[in-house]
Design a protein around this motif. Structure first.
Motif, PDB file in Angstrom:
ATOM      1  N   ARG A  99       0.505  -1.150  -0.044  1.00 22.00           N
ATOM      2  CA  ARG A  99       0.201  -0.360   0.050  1.00 22.00           C
ATOM      3  C   ARG A  99       0.927   1.115  -0.041  1.00 22.00           C
ATOM      4  O   ARG A  99       2.073   1.133   0.335  1.00 22.00           O
ATOM      5  CB  ARG A  99      -0.620  -0.378   1.009  1.00 22.00           C
ATOM      6  CG  ARG A  99      -1.439  -1.236   1.242  1.00 22.00           C
ATOM      7  CD  ARG A  99      -2.845  -0.565   0.525  1.00 22.00           C
ATOM      8  NE  ARG A  99      -4.393  -1.760   0.232  1.00 22.00           N
ATOM      9  CZ  ARG A  99      -5.442  -1.633   0.311  1.00 22.00           C
ATOM     10  NH1 ARG A  99      -5.805  -0.237  -0.568  1.00 22.00           N
ATOM     11  NH2 ARG A  99      -5.883  -2.604  -0.010  1.00 22.00           N
ATOM     12  N   LYS A 116      -0.285   4.814  -9.428  1.00 26.72           N
ATOM     13  CA  LYS A 116      -0.331   4.170 -10.942  1.00 26.72           C
ATOM     14  C   LYS A 116       0.280   3.038 -11.540  1.00 26.72           C
ATOM     15  O   LYS A 116       0.036   2.600 -11.501  1.00 26.72           O
ATOM     16  CB  LYS A 116      -1.457   5.377 -11.486  1.00 26.72           C
ATOM     17  CG  LYS A 116      -2.495   5.875 -11.662  1.00 26.72           C
ATOM     18  CD  LYS A 116      -2.701   6.486 -12.670  1.00 26.72           C
ATOM     19  CE  LYS A 116      -4.310   7.372 -12.362  1.00 26.72           C
ATOM     20  NZ  LYS A 116      -5.305   7.953 -13.737  1.00 26.72           N
ATOM     21  N   ALA A 120      -1.982   1.269  -4.024  1.00 27.52           N
ATOM     22  CA  ALA A 120      -3.278   1.831  -4.419  1.00 27.52           C
ATOM     23  C   ALA A 120      -2.752   2.909  -2.435  1.00 27.52           C
ATOM     24  O   ALA A 120      -2.514   1.910  -1.374  1.00 27.52           O
ATOM     25  CB  ALA A 120      -4.748   1.102  -4.050  1.00 27.52           C
ATOM     26  N   HIS A 133      -9.345   9.197  -3.848  1.00 32.01           N
ATOM     27  CA  HIS A 133      -7.975   8.828  -4.371  1.00 32.01           C
ATOM     28  C   HIS A 133      -8.383   7.958  -3.655  1.00 32.01           C
ATOM     29  O   HIS A 133      -8.675   6.451  -3.894  1.00 32.01           O
ATOM     30  CB  HIS A 133      -6.967   9.184  -4.582  1.00 32.01           C
ATOM     31  CG  HIS A 133      -6.369  10.464  -5.326  1.00 32.01           C
ATOM     32  ND1 HIS A 133      -6.448  10.538  -7.057  1.00 32.01           N
ATOM     33  CD2 HIS A 133      -6.347  11.935  -4.831  1.00 32.01           C
ATOM     34  CE1 HIS A 133      -6.267  11.704  -7.177  1.00 32.01           C
ATOM     35  NE2 HIS A 133      -6.549  12.943  -6.058  1.00 32.01           N
ATOM     36  N   THR A 191     -10.644   3.392  -4.572  1.00 31.74           N
ATOM     37  CA  THR A 191      -9.698   1.810  -4.472  1.00 31.74           C
ATOM     38  C   THR A 191     -10.233   1.115  -4.279  1.00 31.74           C
ATOM     39  O   THR A 191     -11.395   0.866  -3.807  1.00 31.74           O
ATOM     40  CB  THR A 191      -8.619   2.468  -3.309  1.00 31.74           C
ATOM     41  OG1 THR A 191      -8.943   2.266  -2.217  1.00 31.74           O
ATOM     42  CG2 THR A 191      -7.909   2.982  -3.813  1.00 31.74           C
ATOM     43  N   THR A 192      -9.944  -0.412  -4.627  1.00 34.56           N
ATOM     44  CA  THR A 192     -10.702  -1.499  -4.571  1.00 34.56           C
ATOM     45  C   THR A 192     -10.813  -1.598  -2.721  1.00 34.56           C
ATOM     46  O   THR A 192      -9.544  -2.065  -2.350  1.00 34.56           O
ATOM     47  CB  THR A 192     -10.042  -3.298  -5.157  1.00 34.56           C
ATOM     48  OG1 THR A 192     -10.271  -1.914  -7.025  1.00 34.56           O
ATOM     49  CG2 THR A 192     -11.208  -3.972  -5.255  1.00 34.56           C
ATOM     50  N   ARG A 221     -11.108   0.453   3.134  1.00 35.92           N
ATOM     51  CA  ARG A 221     -10.178   1.062   1.704  1.00 35.92           C
ATOM     52  C   ARG A 221      -8.696   2.468   2.767  1.00 35.92           C
ATOM     53  O   ARG A 221      -7.954   2.542   1.381  1.00 35.92           O
ATOM     54  CB  ARG A 221     -11.142   2.140   1.090  1.00 35.92           C
ATOM     55  CG  ARG A 221     -11.669   1.650  -0.228  1.00 35.92           C
ATOM     56  CD  ARG A 221     -13.235   2.561  -0.744  1.00 35.92           C
ATOM     57  NE  ARG A 221     -13.389   2.033  -1.451  1.00 35.92           N
ATOM     58  CZ  ARG A 221     -14.992   1.546  -1.562  1.00 35.92           C
ATOM     59  NH1 ARG A 221     -15.531   1.276  -0.849  1.00 35.92           N
ATOM     60  NH2 ARG A 221     -15.153   0.433  -2.791  1.00 35.92           N
TER      61      ARG A 221
END
Length: 263
Positions: free
Chosen positions: A6, A79, A84, A135, A139-140, A147
């Motif tokens: 992360r 990205k 994430a 942002h 995220t997933t 998250r």
């Protein structure tokens, strides 16, 4: 949430509590977006942690455009890496020692002195969060719907501030007060909010304390009779990241110390 793989955005990341937290998260496998004014320290820390998993942005959190540029850069980096955003640690802060009325002259403190503290400690924190959150919510989520986590920094001054700490206590009290509504606002996205309220800790800010003030504070310490270490703050921050039941709460880390009303 597990920090590994992360990205964590940390303001005030190049010294004291922010740096200790950055190192702890990095050691747990996270990538770190370092936000700070000190570009020399920032470059050194990137070299220490490694350019693949650490990036630095020179940021003044009292300036919206400065935060905007850093968040855009961090988002682009995310990205590239596919790691994430897992959290934000808002550790940038300043101290202040000024009463609203000067006891010698009877004149009010300059409003710019109040603005300086409030703009960094309160406005800067909120501005960083509001720009990072769009942002994060995209995220997933993990299998259990999480998250990420926001870690804010209050102070024992929010509860027992000393004379001359009106602006500082106001800024840190506001951080403590907004923690629960922030958690409630973000619950739908699986994003938690946790605030840590340290007492006297070793940091660039407390290093400037006069010896008389330091000795006065040491006299009201219970156990341990010493300032806290940044690594102890970072350990609690790690628990806030990893323990999902920590949410909407303010945690004091102060060794039972209570600030005195007189030095």
């Amino acid at each position: 949430m597990k920090p590994a793989n992360r990205t964590f955005i940390i303001s005030g990341a190049c010294s004291g509590l922010g740096l200790a937290t950055a190192r702890a998260l990095h050691a747990a496998g996270a990538s770190i977006a370092l936000l700070d004014l000190n570009h020399v320290a920032g470059e050194a820390i990137v070299s220490e942690l490694g350019k693949d998993t650490a990036r630095f942005w020179e940021v003044d959190v009292s300036e919206t455009e400065s935060i905007t540029a850093a968040i855009a850069g961090a988002a682009a980096w995310v990205k590239e890496t596919g790691r994430a955003i897992g959290g934000v640690v808002a550790a940038a802060g300043v101290g202040s020692a000024a009463k609203l009325v000067d006891g010698r002259t009877g004149e009010p403190v300059g409003i710019e002195a109040l603005d300086f503290v409030l703009n960094i400690n309160l406005r800067g924190t909120l501005d960083l969060l509001r720009q990072a959150l769009p942002h994060m919510i995209k995220t997933t989520p993990t299998a259990d719907g999480e998250r990420g986590v926001l870690i804010l920094v209050s102070s024992s001054a929010a509860f027992d501030g000393q004379p001359g700490q009106v602006a500082y206590a106001a800024s840190k009290g506001a951080i403590a007060s907004l923690t629960l509504p922030l958690a409630r606002d973000l619950a739908r996205y699986g994003i938690r909010a946790v605030t840590i309220a340290p007492s006297l800790f070793e940091s660039a800010m407390t290093a400037r304390l006069p010896e008389k003030a330091r000795k006065s504070l040491e006299r009201v310490m219970e156990f341990p009779v010493r300032p806290g270490k940044p690594e102890e703050f970072a350990s609690l921050a790690m628990q806030a990241v990893e323990n999902q039941m920590l949410n909407g709460t303010v945690i004091r880390i102060d060794g039972a110390m209570r600030m005195p009303s007189k030095m």
